[in-house]
Design an enzyme around this catalytic site. Structure first.
Site, short mmCIF file in Angstrom:
data_model
loop_
_atom_site.label_atom_id
_atom_site.label_comp_id
_atom_site.label_asym_id
_atom_site.label_seq_id
_atom_site.Cartn_x
_atom_site.Cartn_y
_atom_site.Cartn_z
N ARG A 15 0.86 -1.19 0.00
CA ARG A 15 0.00 0.00 0.00
C ARG A 15 0.89 1.25 0.00
NH1 ARG A 15 -4.91 -2.42 1.92
NH2 ARG A 15 -6.10 -0.89 0.77
N GLN B 94 -0.11 2.72 -5.82
CA GLN B 94 -1.54 3.04 -5.72
C GLN B 94 -2.35 2.68 -6.97
OE1 GLN B 94 -1.83 7.12 -4.52
NE2 GLN B 94 -2.28 6.58 -2.40
N ASP C 288 -3.36 -0.92 -6.89
CA ASP C 288 -3.90 -1.40 -5.61
C ASP C 288 -5.36 -1.84 -5.75
OD1 ASP C 288 -4.81 -1.73 -3.04
OD2 ASP C 288 -4.06 0.18 -2.28
N SER D 232 -7.79 -1.59 -2.65
CA SER D 232 -8.40 -0.26 -2.49
C SER D 232 -9.49 -0.01 -3.52
CB SER D 232 -7.35 0.84 -2.62
OG SER D 232 -6.53 0.86 -1.49
N TYR E 153 -2.02 -0.76 8.33
CA TYR E 153 -3.15 -1.53 8.85
C TYR E 153 -3.25 -1.35 10.38
CZ TYR E 153 -3.30 -3.89 4.35
OH TYR E 153 -3.43 -4.17 3.01
P1 NAD Z 1 -8.65 -3.00 6.22
O1 NAD Z 1 -9.56 -3.46 5.14
O2 NAD Z 1 -7.63 -3.93 6.77
O3 NAD Z 1 -9.56 -2.55 7.45
C1 NAD Z 1 -10.60 -1.63 7.31
C2 NAD Z 1 -10.59 -0.68 8.47
O4 NAD Z 1 -10.99 -1.38 9.65
C3 NAD Z 1 -9.23 -0.06 8.77
O5 NAD Z 1 -9.36 1.34 8.74
C4 NAD Z 1 -8.90 -0.57 10.14
O6 NAD Z 1 -8.18 0.38 10.92
C5 NAD Z 1 -10.28 -0.82 10.72
N1 NAD Z 1 -10.30 -1.67 11.89
C6 NAD Z 1 -9.55 -2.77 12.19
N2 NAD Z 1 -9.88 -3.25 13.41
C7 NAD Z 1 -10.88 -2.45 13.89
C8 NAD Z 1 -11.63 -2.43 15.08
N3 NAD Z 1 -11.41 -3.30 16.07
N4 NAD Z 1 -12.57 -1.47 15.22
C9 NAD Z 1 -12.78 -0.54 14.26
N5 NAD Z 1 -12.10 -0.52 13.12
C10 NAD Z 1 -11.15 -1.45 12.93
O7 NAD Z 1 -7.89 -1.68 5.80
P2 NAD Z 1 -7.94 -0.86 4.43
O8 NAD Z 1 -9.20 -0.12 4.34
O9 NAD Z 1 -7.57 -1.76 3.32
O10 NAD Z 1 -6.74 0.18 4.59
C11 NAD Z 1 -6.17 0.48 5.81
C12 NAD Z 1 -5.07 1.52 5.72
O11 NAD Z 1 -4.27 1.43 4.56
C13 NAD Z 1 -5.54 2.93 5.78
O12 NAD Z 1 -4.63 3.61 6.61
C14 NAD Z 1 -5.39 3.43 4.41
O13 NAD Z 1 -5.28 4.83 4.34
C15 NAD Z 1 -4.13 2.75 4.04
N6 NAD Z 1 -3.97 2.69 2.61
C16 NAD Z 1 -2.89 3.31 2.06
C17 NAD Z 1 -2.72 3.27 0.70
C18 NAD Z 1 -1.55 3.92 0.06
O14 NAD Z 1 -0.87 4.71 0.67
N7 NAD Z 1 -1.26 3.60 -1.17
C19 NAD Z 1 -3.62 2.62 -0.10
C20 NAD Z 1 -4.71 2.00 0.50
C21 NAD Z 1 -4.86 2.05 1.86
#
Ligand code: NAD
Length: 380
Positions: free
Chosen positions: A122, A127, A130, A133, A228
């Site tokens: 990520r 991006q 990805d 996402s 994560y």
């Molecule tokens: P994910 O699908 O693993 O999880 C979804 C969300 O659930 C996350 O925000 C996580 O913090 C939350 N979560 C986990 N346990 C929880 C709990 N007990 N209670 C409430 N919420 C909880 O994560 P995702 O959506 O695929 O992405 C997570 C991170 O990756 C984010 O910080 C996002 O900004 C980052 N990201 C970065 C890039 C990049 O820089 N290229 C791209 C995609 C995502």
């Protein structure tokens, strides 16, 4: 180098891996692209649309699989198809490498280089590739639309001569890619949105979309270097469950998106049976994490059930509900990946295992499992 794109076979899958526009981007670079006949059927895309951009169409799936040097698909293959692939070929798809050990073993045993789309790092550079996402953000949208349809209330406030209807209350659990899109969609439809995530940065992100951040003091929480959420302690989980009880009881629609590593690890169980029972009859709860174990106690994969008048929706493949856009984005993620490593002189996809993106998402190579995270998960 033959690039082979077989038709998806999973029941109910409406998305496809590759659209003609993406094929054109590859054939423009001199790639030899072969597709299976009917590849675009579920979206009304014809074989001739692919032929028009230079693809060859084959009605012999086995021959396609055994001749391709690079295989592109959406879902992981059936186990028995791995041995049909050409030895030394590269295979790109979603894979679930932490749980499907037999499949990963089969890739290694058959000397296939397996690239997992969910393991693309990520990072900013990655991006455009990805797919976690791109699919999650459409899932966030689709969940709210589905919820709105299943509810017996409207989302916005409405002032009419017959009286005023107050806005529906939506609670979004997990404010990652899917959760933030769900918040934005519910706000656009006029709902009042509360949300919670364990990563501290999300408060500002939730508020910037017009949502209200639910304050629950869990002590120290954080995120891994990959962005994560860090796993909560048992004590923290109890505090969270207690802290969100009231918000859930008051909600007309609850959207849960809390996953672990984008669904690669089992999801935390965060909504208990008594919390579901505490919601008003007619309200709806939709669990995006159902495919990795589910956030909601009692949710059934692939089904919609009723618990004390509350609809608990465990339907899978949320991005498939908006299959055209989900396909456009997935196809684009894939062609971006291929073109990033395309050697224009030799007209091949060049596998550079020292590269940080490929180094993160290649699971098997030269007969072995080479992905460190996958090996670490196995040794647990
Ligand atoms: P994910 O699908 O693993 O999880 C979804 C969300 O659930 C996350 O925000 C996580 O913090 C939350 N979560 C986990 N346990 C929880 C709990 N007990 N209670 C409430 N919420 C909880 O994560 P995702 O959506 O695929 O992405 C997570 C991170 O990756 C984010 O910080 C996002 O900004 C980052 N990201 C970065 C890039 C990049 O820089 N290229 C791209 C995609 C995502």
């Amino acid at each position: 180098m033959i690039i082979g794109i077989p038709k998806e076979t999973a029941a109910g899958e409406t998305r496809i891996p590759f659209i003609p526009d993406s094929v054109k981007r590859l054939t423009d670079q001199g790639a030899d692209v072969h597709i299976e006949t009917g590849l675009g059927d579920s979206l009304g895309i014809k074989d001739s649309d692919y032929e028009a951009v230079g693809a060859k169409v084959s009605n012999d799936r086995a021959a396609l699989l055994s001749s391709a040097d690079l295989v592109l698909r959406l879902r992981k293959p059936a186990l028995e198809e791995v041995s049909q692939l050409k030895k030394g070929a590269i295979h790109v798809s979603f894979l679930n490498p932490f749980t499907d050990n037999d499949l990963v073993d089969a890739f290694a045993a058959n000397n296939i280089t397996a690239i997992s789309m969910e393991m693309i790092p990520r990072t900013t550079r990655a991006q455009k590739m990805d797919a976690l996402s791109s699919q999650a953000s459409l899932a966030g949208y689709a969940m709210v639309i589905l919820g709105a349809e299943r509810m017996n209330k409207i989302l916005p406030m409405m002032m009419t001569p017959a009286g005023t209807i107050s806005p529906a209350r939506v609670f979004v659990l997990g404010a990652g890619v899917a959760g933030l899109q769900a918040i934005a969609t519910a706000k656009r439809l006029g709902a009042r949105v509360d949300a919670f995530d364990v990563r501290p940065d999300t408060k500002e992100q939730i508020e910037s979309l017009g949502g209200k951040y639910l304050e629950i003091d869990l002590g120290e929480t954080g995120e891994t270097s990959g962005g994560y959420a860090k796993e909560l302690t048992e004590e923290q989980k109890k505090l969270q469950i207690e802290g969100q009880k009231k918000a859930i009881a008051q909600s007309d629609l609850v959207i849960t998106t809390a996953q672990a590593m984008g669904g690669l690890r089992p999801a935390p169980r965060l909504v208990t049976k008594d919390m579901v029972e505490g919601m008003q009859p007619g309200s709806v709860i939709i669990d995006l994490a159902i495919e990795s174990g589910g956030n909601v106690e009692g949710a059934v994969p692939g089904e919609e059930i009723e618990v004390n008048g509350v609809k608990v929706v465990g339907l899978e493949n949320m991005p498939g509900r908006v299959a055209m856009n989900a396909t456009q984005m997935y196809s684009s993620n894939m062609h971006n990946l291929i073109l990033e490593y395309w050697d224009k002189e030799e007209k091949i996809f060049k596998l550079d295992l020292e590269d940080d993106i490929l180094g993160g998402c290649v699971i098997t190579h030269s007969g072995e499992i080479i992905n460190e995270m996958t090996l670490k998960e196995r040794s647990k």
